[in-house]
Design a protein around this motif. Structure first.
Motif, PDB file in Angstrom:
ATOM      1  N   ALA A   1      -4.900 -21.409  34.598  1.00 52.15           N
ATOM      2  CA  ALA A   1      -6.076 -22.193  34.238  1.00 52.15           C
ATOM      3  C   ALA A   1      -6.244 -23.344  35.223  1.00 52.15           C
ATOM      4  O   ALA A   1      -5.382 -24.230  35.313  1.00 52.15           O
ATOM      5  N   VAL A   2      -7.351 -23.311  35.948  1.00 47.62           N
ATOM      6  CA  VAL A   2      -7.613 -24.354  36.946  1.00 47.62           C
ATOM      7  C   VAL A   2      -8.736 -25.250  36.428  1.00 47.62           C
ATOM      8  O   VAL A   2      -9.481 -24.891  35.516  1.00 47.62           O
ATOM      9  N   THR A   3      -8.837 -26.431  37.033  1.00 43.41           N
ATOM     10  CA  THR A   3      -9.926 -27.352  36.707  1.00 43.41           C
ATOM     11  C   THR A   3     -10.646 -27.725  37.999  1.00 43.41           C
ATOM     12  O   THR A   3     -10.021 -27.790  39.076  1.00 43.41           O
TER      13      THR A   3
ATOM     14  N   ALA B   1     -16.670 -16.034  42.769  1.00 36.39           N
ATOM     15  CA  ALA B   1     -16.133 -17.307  42.280  1.00 36.39           C
ATOM     16  C   ALA B   1     -16.635 -17.599  40.864  1.00 36.39           C
ATOM     17  O   ALA B   1     -15.867 -18.041  39.993  1.00 36.39           O
ATOM     18  N   LEU B   2     -17.924 -17.331  40.602  1.00 32.82           N
ATOM     19  CA  LEU B   2     -18.503 -17.570  39.278  1.00 32.82           C
ATOM     20  C   LEU B   2     -17.840 -16.668  38.226  1.00 32.82           C
ATOM     21  O   LEU B   2     -17.475 -17.125  37.137  1.00 32.82           O
ATOM     22  N   ARG B   3     -17.690 -15.393  38.564  1.00 29.76           N
ATOM     23  CA  ARG B   3     -17.094 -14.451  37.609  1.00 29.76           C
ATOM     24  C   ARG B   3     -15.632 -14.799  37.339  1.00 29.76           C
ATOM     25  O   ARG B   3     -15.170 -14.760  36.191  1.00 29.76           O
ATOM     26  N   THR B   4     -14.893 -15.148  38.389  1.00 28.50           N
ATOM     27  CA  THR B   4     -13.488 -15.517  38.209  1.00 28.50           C
ATOM     28  C   THR B   4     -13.357 -16.765  37.352  1.00 28.50           C
ATOM     29  O   THR B   4     -12.503 -16.844  36.467  1.00 28.50           O
ATOM     30  N   ALA B   5     -14.206 -17.758  37.581  1.00 28.28           N
ATOM     31  CA  ALA B   5     -14.089 -19.043  36.886  1.00 28.28           C
ATOM     32  C   ALA B   5     -14.369 -18.912  35.396  1.00 28.28           C
ATOM     33  O   ALA B   5     -13.649 -19.506  34.570  1.00 28.28           O
ATOM     34  N   PHE B   6     -15.359 -18.118  35.018  1.00 28.82           N
ATOM     35  CA  PHE B   6     -15.781 -18.114  33.615  1.00 28.82           C
ATOM     36  C   PHE B   6     -15.373 -16.842  32.862  1.00 28.82           C
ATOM     37  O   PHE B   6     -15.016 -16.917  31.690  1.00 28.82           O
TER      38      PHE B   6
ATOM     39  N   SER C   1     -10.148 -23.816  29.484  1.00 27.63           N
ATOM     40  CA  SER C   1     -11.136 -23.671  28.407  1.00 27.63           C
ATOM     41  C   SER C   1     -11.952 -24.943  28.194  1.00 27.63           C
ATOM     42  O   SER C   1     -13.104 -24.881  27.752  1.00 27.63           O
ATOM     43  N   THR C   2     -11.384 -26.104  28.523  1.00 27.13           N
ATOM     44  CA  THR C   2     -12.133 -27.358  28.362  1.00 27.13           C
ATOM     45  C   THR C   2     -13.219 -27.512  29.417  1.00 27.13           C
ATOM     46  O   THR C   2     -14.067 -28.406  29.312  1.00 27.13           O
TER      47      THR C   2
ATOM     48  N   LEU D   1     -23.569 -26.279  30.309  1.00 30.19           N
ATOM     49  CA  LEU D   1     -24.279 -25.994  31.558  1.00 30.19           C
ATOM     50  C   LEU D   1     -23.732 -26.816  32.717  1.00 30.19           C
ATOM     51  O   LEU D   1     -23.659 -26.327  33.857  1.00 30.19           O
ATOM     52  N   ALA D   2     -23.317 -28.049  32.445  1.00 32.11           N
ATOM     53  CA  ALA D   2     -22.796 -28.904  33.524  1.00 32.11           C
ATOM     54  C   ALA D   2     -21.533 -28.311  34.134  1.00 32.11           C
ATOM     55  O   ALA D   2     -21.295 -28.451  35.342  1.00 32.11           O
ATOM     56  N   ASP D   3     -20.715 -27.647  33.321  1.00 31.02           N
ATOM     57  CA  ASP D   3     -19.504 -27.021  33.863  1.00 31.02           C
ATOM     58  C   ASP D   3     -19.851 -25.929  34.866  1.00 31.02           C
ATOM     59  O   ASP D   3     -19.141 -25.741  35.867  1.00 31.02           O
TER      60      ASP D   3
END
Length: 727
Positions: A17-19, A580-585, A608-609, A614-616
């Motif tokens: 889990a990355v931020t 990148a979008l698919r991996t992140a979410f 998960s946080t 939408l901002a995330d």
């Protein structure tokens, strides 16, 4: 069995889990984290080395064995200082994103296993083996975990087999009683009755050879009166000829005549030779009656052909027995002492004849009136037949209820679970004497063998024995009462059917309802509007219930619309940003972690946080070819919008379905009313059309084939009558 489909619970994974903050601080993109994990977690082989008489196989062990190993994987090195996974991410046990769940009795979630049987296997045998295996496994389960069977197909099979067995036994006993009573000879009655088990043995053998199973459809239509018809003709003719032969040999007033063995054999032979043609023609005529059923194709053929084949096998067996066994048994078993005095059966028939002969004489005196009345009744019967309703299949009571529940498109899985938990409590609190359990199968499992949206659920309502019911003794009334009570749950709609029937309807026509009004067109907004208009128009049709418009729009979305000029400015490709979008979410599998013989996916995704709004999405760091990190919102427009919930097609055309069940009347007449209303009041744009599916579709196909097959069968019967009369 072919497999067990699991449903509910959580699918364990190892999660990295990355931020966004830690990625930006380290200057790396999520794609670099994924690539590092992928490259640092694998085994390989290097063939072998021969040394003396031995061969040493080379094998590397590079798979991570623990969370600490994963944390030590290097992403990159800067001036000799390694940047490790543990520096920029949390590595921990996690679970896959869920799209489904199972809840039980309003008490919370459970895990469900569905045993899938191989096609053609014996259901009763497979169920018994599964239960035996569960009994072996249960003692070894962890404390607090148990296995409970809630939907057991064996109960339905046993009820069906019990019904068939009872009907067959009662039918056989009634036929035997009538035979002995009317034939007036116990031995003759038993000879005829013995044809029943022998012909059934022949039929069962033929069923085994042709791959048919014993079930309600194959055995439920067995008519023992038809089976013994040929034997009755042979035995009755034998008794008749023996009686007349005894009259010719009678001496004085002695009512008892003794026949020799040769006289007995000759009498039986004469009777069989004279009457056998009528017996054979009679059986062939009955067999021709089943030709229209044997001509059916598709689902209707699979349903009804076993019945026609089983009856045909039994009739052929009875015919062979009538030609061989019955004459021999008559010669050996019937008494050679002929009593010419009238018995009970003779007196019974004579009393019937006394009442029948006057009516016959009256009919013969006025042939035109009799023929006219007959034709009038025939025309009246045709008129009544044309007004009869139609059903593709009679509805069998499975003993349980299937309640299909759905919320509005885009409802979260958590909210759907809560809504169905509330519905379960409402049902159990209001019907404690009628309902035993309620299980809700929501959404889709990790292996989507039965995909549904997260806002929909199949609610299986298991009922108690009817003897315990208090509020009503009618299942139809119980469904109406449950439907009324669950309307108290806000934001939900329902349709009611039965578990097996629902699957059967879905398999046949792709919809779970008795009636499907399909609207075809090109524009989804126009289709949705047309579906609502159709729903309003047919809502008042008598018998229409559980009306549902297919949900094709209104799905909340966070849309990412790329700006190609900005992508070009940073040297980015759409595929790179999409990855990148698919991996992140959604999370991407970077490898596998083995743990005591079990394997778990190693998944990279945002914490998960950081996956909540939408901002995330806008702030997701995207790595450029130059090593720079830019937020996703810099190269794309991220916005809320409503999109299509699903796009369905038939024959390459977009369509929407308005489904409904029918209660208290037949499907065909309900479709007729719907067609009449829509033809008068529904106006569609050019290029749009309406068709009708569901059970009605199969009913129409069967009627079209029978409209040809039935006249052909009647023609063949007339030909047989002509051939019989000319000889």
């Amino acid at each position: 069995m072919v497999e067990i489909n699991s449903f509910g619970g959580y699918l364990q994974q190892y999660e990295v889990a990355v931020t966004p903050e830690r990625l930006r601080a380290a200057g790396v993109g999520i794609d670099e984290v994924f690539s590092a994990l992928q490259q640092a977690n694998e085994n390989t082989g290097g063939a072998y080395i021969e040394k003396n008489a031995a061969a040493y196989f080379i094998r590397s062990e590079g798979l991570a064995r623990s969370i600490d190993d994963l944390r030590q994987i290097v992403v990159h090195s800067d001036q000799g200082i390694p940047l490790k996974i543990g520096d920029i991410a949390e590595v921990r046990p996690g679970h896959a994103l869920r799209y489904g769940a199972v809840s039980h009795n309003g008490e919370g979630e459970i895990v469900l296993g569905i045993v899938m049987m191989l096609r053609g296997e014996n259901a009763a045998s497979v169920i018994k083996k599964v239960k035996d295996r569960l009994a072996e496994i249960e003692p070894g389960l962890p404390e607090g975990i148990g296995v409970t069977t809630f939907l057991d197909r064996e109960k339905f099979v046993n009820r069906t087999v019990s019904t068939v067995r009872t009907n067959l036994i009662e039918g056989a006993l009634i036929v035997v009683f009538v035979l002995v009573l009317l034939v007036g000879n116990l031995r003759a009655g038993l000879i005829i009755a013995s044809v029943i088990p022998l012909s059934m043995l022949f039929a069962i053998t033929a069923m085994q050879m042709s791959g048919l199973t014993a079930n309600l459809m194959s055995l439920g239509a067995i008519d023992f009166g038809l089976i013994v018809d040929g034997a009755v003709i042979i035995v009755e003719a034998t008794l008749h000829f023996l009686h007349h032969d005894a009259l010719a040999r009678r001496r004085g007033n002695n009512p008892i005549v003794h026949l020799s063995r040769s006289e007995m054999d000759a009498g039986v032979l004469t009777a069989a030779q004279r009457i056998i043609r009528s017996s054979v023609f009679g059986v062939f005529i009955i067999l021709i009656v089943y030709l229209p059923i044997l001509s059916l194709q598709g689902i209707e053929g699979k349903m009804f052909k076993p019945m026609a084949l089983t009856v045909s096998y039994a009739l052929l067996g009875a015919l062979l027995l009538s030609l061989t066994y019955v004459p021999v048994a008559s010669a050996l078993i019937l008494s050679r002492k002929i009593d010419l005095r009238p018995g009970f059966a003779d007196r019974l028939i004579l009393s019937v004849q006394k009442r029948y002969l006057p009516l016959l004489k009256m009919a013969l005196k006025a042939p035109r009136i009799v023929v006219g009345l007959t034709l009038g009744l025939f025309i009246l019967a045709i008129a009544v037949f044309m007004r009869l309703g139609g059903e593709f299949l009679p509805t069998l009571d499975e003993g349980d209820i299937m309640m299909h529940g759905f919320c509005k498109p885009g409802t979260s899985l958590t909210q759907t679970i809560a809504s169905h938990d509330l519905a379960q409590k409402v049902i159990l609190e209001n019907f404690p004497d009628e309902v035993e359990q309620v299980i809700s199968k929501i959404g889709t499992a990790e292996i989507p063998t039965d995909p549904m949206a997260p806002e929909t659920a199949d609610n299986i309502i298991l009922l108690k024995d009817k003897k315990q019911w208090v509020k009503t003794k009618s299942k139809t009334e119980l469904v109406e009462m449950i439907s009324e009570k669950v309307q108290e749950v806000p934001g939900m709609a329902y349709e009611f059917t039965q578990p097996i029937k629902m699957r059967f309807d879905e398999m046949m026509t792709g919809v779970r309802s008795d009636i499907a009004v399909k609207i075809f067109g090109s524009n989804m907004d126009s289709l949705a509007a047309a579906g609502e208009r159709v729903s309003r128009l047919i809502r008042q049709v008598p018998g229409v219930a559980d009306l549902k418009v297919e949900q094709v729009e209104g799905l909340p979305q966070i849309a990412v619309v790329y700006d190609y000029s900005r992508l070009a400015r940073y040297g980015l490709q759409v595929r790179e940003v999409n990855n990148a979008l698919r991996t992140a979410f959604a999370g991407e599998i970077a490898g596998t972690v083995f743990e005591e013989g079990r394997r778990f996916d190693l998944v990279v995704r945002l914490d998960s946080t950081r996956r909540r709004n939408l901002a995330d999405v806008q702030q997701l760091p995207i790595a450029t070819p130059g090593g720079q990190l830019v937020p996703l919102g810099e190269v794309a427009r991220v916005e809320y919008r409503l999109g299509a919930a699903q796009i369905s097609r038939d024959n390459a055309q977009r369509r929407i379905v308005v489904g409904a069940n029918v209660r208290g009347r037949d499907v065909e007449s309900a479709i007729g009313d719907i067609r009449h209303i829509l033809s008068e009041k529904l106006k569609l744009p050019a290029g749009y059309m309406v068709t009708y599916g569901g059970q009605f579709e199969n009913l129409q196909a069967a009627k079209a084939r029978l409209s040809v097959a039935v006249p052909v069968a009647l023609g063949l019967i007339l030909v047989l009558f002509f051939l019989l009369s000319t000889h």
